[in-house]
Design a protein around this motif. Structure first.
Motif, short mmCIF file in Angstrom:
data_model
loop_
_atom_site.label_atom_id
_atom_site.label_comp_id
_atom_site.label_asym_id
_atom_site.label_seq_id
_atom_site.Cartn_x
_atom_site.Cartn_y
_atom_site.Cartn_z
N ALA A 2 0.83 -1.20 0.00
CA ALA A 2 0.00 0.00 0.00
C ALA A 2 0.87 1.25 0.00
CB ALA A 2 -0.92 -0.01 1.22
N ILE A 199 -6.78 2.91 5.45
CA ILE A 199 -7.49 1.81 6.12
C ILE A 199 -8.98 2.11 6.21
CG2 ILE A 199 -7.75 0.59 8.31
CD1 ILE A 199 -4.71 0.95 8.71
N GLY A 202 -10.94 1.33 3.26
CA GLY A 202 -11.05 -0.08 2.94
C GLY A 202 -9.87 -0.64 2.19
N THR A 203 -8.76 0.09 2.15
CA THR A 203 -7.55 -0.41 1.49
C THR A 203 -7.11 -1.71 2.14
OG1 THR A 203 -6.82 1.82 0.92
CG2 THR A 203 -5.15 0.09 0.92
N SER A 204 -6.87 -2.73 1.34
CA SER A 204 -6.50 -4.04 1.85
C SER A 204 -4.99 -4.14 2.04
CB SER A 204 -6.98 -5.13 0.89
OG SER A 204 -6.59 -6.42 1.36
N LEU A 205 -4.58 -4.63 3.19
CA LEU A 205 -3.17 -4.89 3.48
C LEU A 205 -2.97 -6.38 3.64
CD1 LEU A 205 -2.33 -2.17 6.17
CD2 LEU A 205 -1.73 -2.11 3.75
N SER A 206 -1.87 -6.88 3.12
CA SER A 206 -1.53 -8.28 3.36
C SER A 206 -1.15 -8.46 4.82
CB SER A 206 -0.35 -8.69 2.47
OG SER A 206 0.83 -8.00 2.87
N GLU A 207 -1.06 -9.72 5.27
CA GLU A 207 -0.65 -9.98 6.65
C GLU A 207 0.75 -9.43 6.90
OE1 GLU A 207 -1.02 -14.17 7.15
OE2 GLU A 207 -3.23 -14.16 6.98
N ALA A 210 0.54 -5.68 7.16
CA ALA A 210 -0.09 -5.28 8.42
C ALA A 210 0.89 -5.38 9.58
CB ALA A 210 -1.32 -6.17 8.69
N GLN A 259 -4.75 -8.97 11.53
CA GLN A 259 -3.95 -9.45 10.40
C GLN A 259 -2.47 -9.55 10.77
OE1 GLN A 259 -5.35 -6.82 7.06
NE2 GLN A 259 -5.14 -8.73 5.92
#
Length: 288
Positions: A2, A199, A202-207, A210, A259
């Motif tokens: 991100a 965040i 709704g931006t997606s972060l990988s584990e 995160a 996450q």
């Protein structure tokens, strides 16, 4: 990765090497709640996300061990690290300072410590700063009454005095560089507000992202808050930014927690295998 996190990592790269400090953050924030011991390979995997070479990490770990912060155990060819006694004592005070709610009231009294010129003066000074004490004069340290005195300063002469009059308040206000601390809080918020906004959108972060974001969040926040005496509101300027910074940090931390813990579930290893689950205290961090 991100974009807001990339910007934070880019900023980190422009600063002097802080690998050892980040190691300390990883232990205090993520490893201690999961039993306290971790395989070097887990740390190397994390630092790879920051483009920090393994040799730099190994050197930092060796220095921390030599300085008494970490202890190492070899199992075959693998190295496992945990906090040494010195590290555990300091971490307990730092953990309360970082994650617990600030004081809600004040009795009008404060602790005054007098430190002599003994050989442990430097250690006492650093421990007192980290515990939230300020110093208006060389060898003199103050904090609102009730702040725990670190073990390194246990031999200090200790007094409790009133700060209800104007002279007492001037002593307190002159004991900490509040202007510099306020500026540092504002810089922290400017750095991490884009991540909070991403965040929220709704931006997606990988584990992995995160976990990286969580560690850098606490790394930067720790650098400010451990220099903040956390004075009661009645002793702070009306526009004090520490409250907003804590709220921002807590909001991001809670959003990343699940996450980031999943990354540790998959990659965290100690001498016995996978790291044990984190204690419930993680859910109470940054509570009210």
């Amino acid at each position: 990765m991100a974009h807001p996190l990339s910007r934070i990592i880019d900023q980190l790269k422009r600063e002097p090497s802080r690998t050892g400090s980040i190691v300390i953050t990883v232990f205090g924030d993520a490893i201690v709640p999961r039993g306290g011991s971790v395989w070097l390979g887990t740390l190397l995997a994390f630092f790879e996300s920051l483009d920090i070479e393994s040799g730099v990490v190994r050197t930092a770990m060796s220095r921390l061990a030599a300085d008494g912060w970490l202890s190492r155990e070899k199992v075959g060819r693998n190295s496992f690290y945990r906090l040494a006694e010195k590290g555990r004592q300091t971490f307990e005070a730092a953990t309360r300072h970082i994650y617990d709610p600030p004081p809600s009231d004040w009795t009008g009294r404060f602790e005054l410590l007098l430190i002599g010129n003994g050989e442990d003066r430097d250690a006492s000074r650093e421990a007192l700063r980290n515990a939230g004490f300020g110093s208006p004069l060389p060898g003199v340290w103050v904090a609102p009454s009730g702040v725990p005195v670190p073990e390194e300063a246990a031999g200090a002469i200790r007094l409790e005095v009133s700060a209800e009059d104007d002279s007492g308040r001037r002593l307190l206000s002159g004991s900490w560089p509040l202007d510099r601390t306020a500026d540092a809080y504002l810089k922290f918020m400017k750095t991490f507000e884009p991540l909070r906004a991403a965040i929220a959108r709704g931006t997606s972060l990988s584990e992995a992202d995160a976990f990286t974001a969580r560690i850098l969040l606490i790394h930067y926040y720790r650098r400010v808050v451990l220099r903040d005496p956390l004075l009661p509101e009645s002793l702070l300027p009306a526009d004090w930014p520490g409250r907003a910074a804590r709220a921002l940090c807590g909001e991001i931390y809670r959003a990343l927690l699940a996450q980031s813990e999943q990354w540790l579930d998959s990659h965290g290893t100690n001498e016995k295998g996978a790291l044990p689950p984190a204690r419930k205290l993680l859910e109470r961090r940054f509570g009210t």
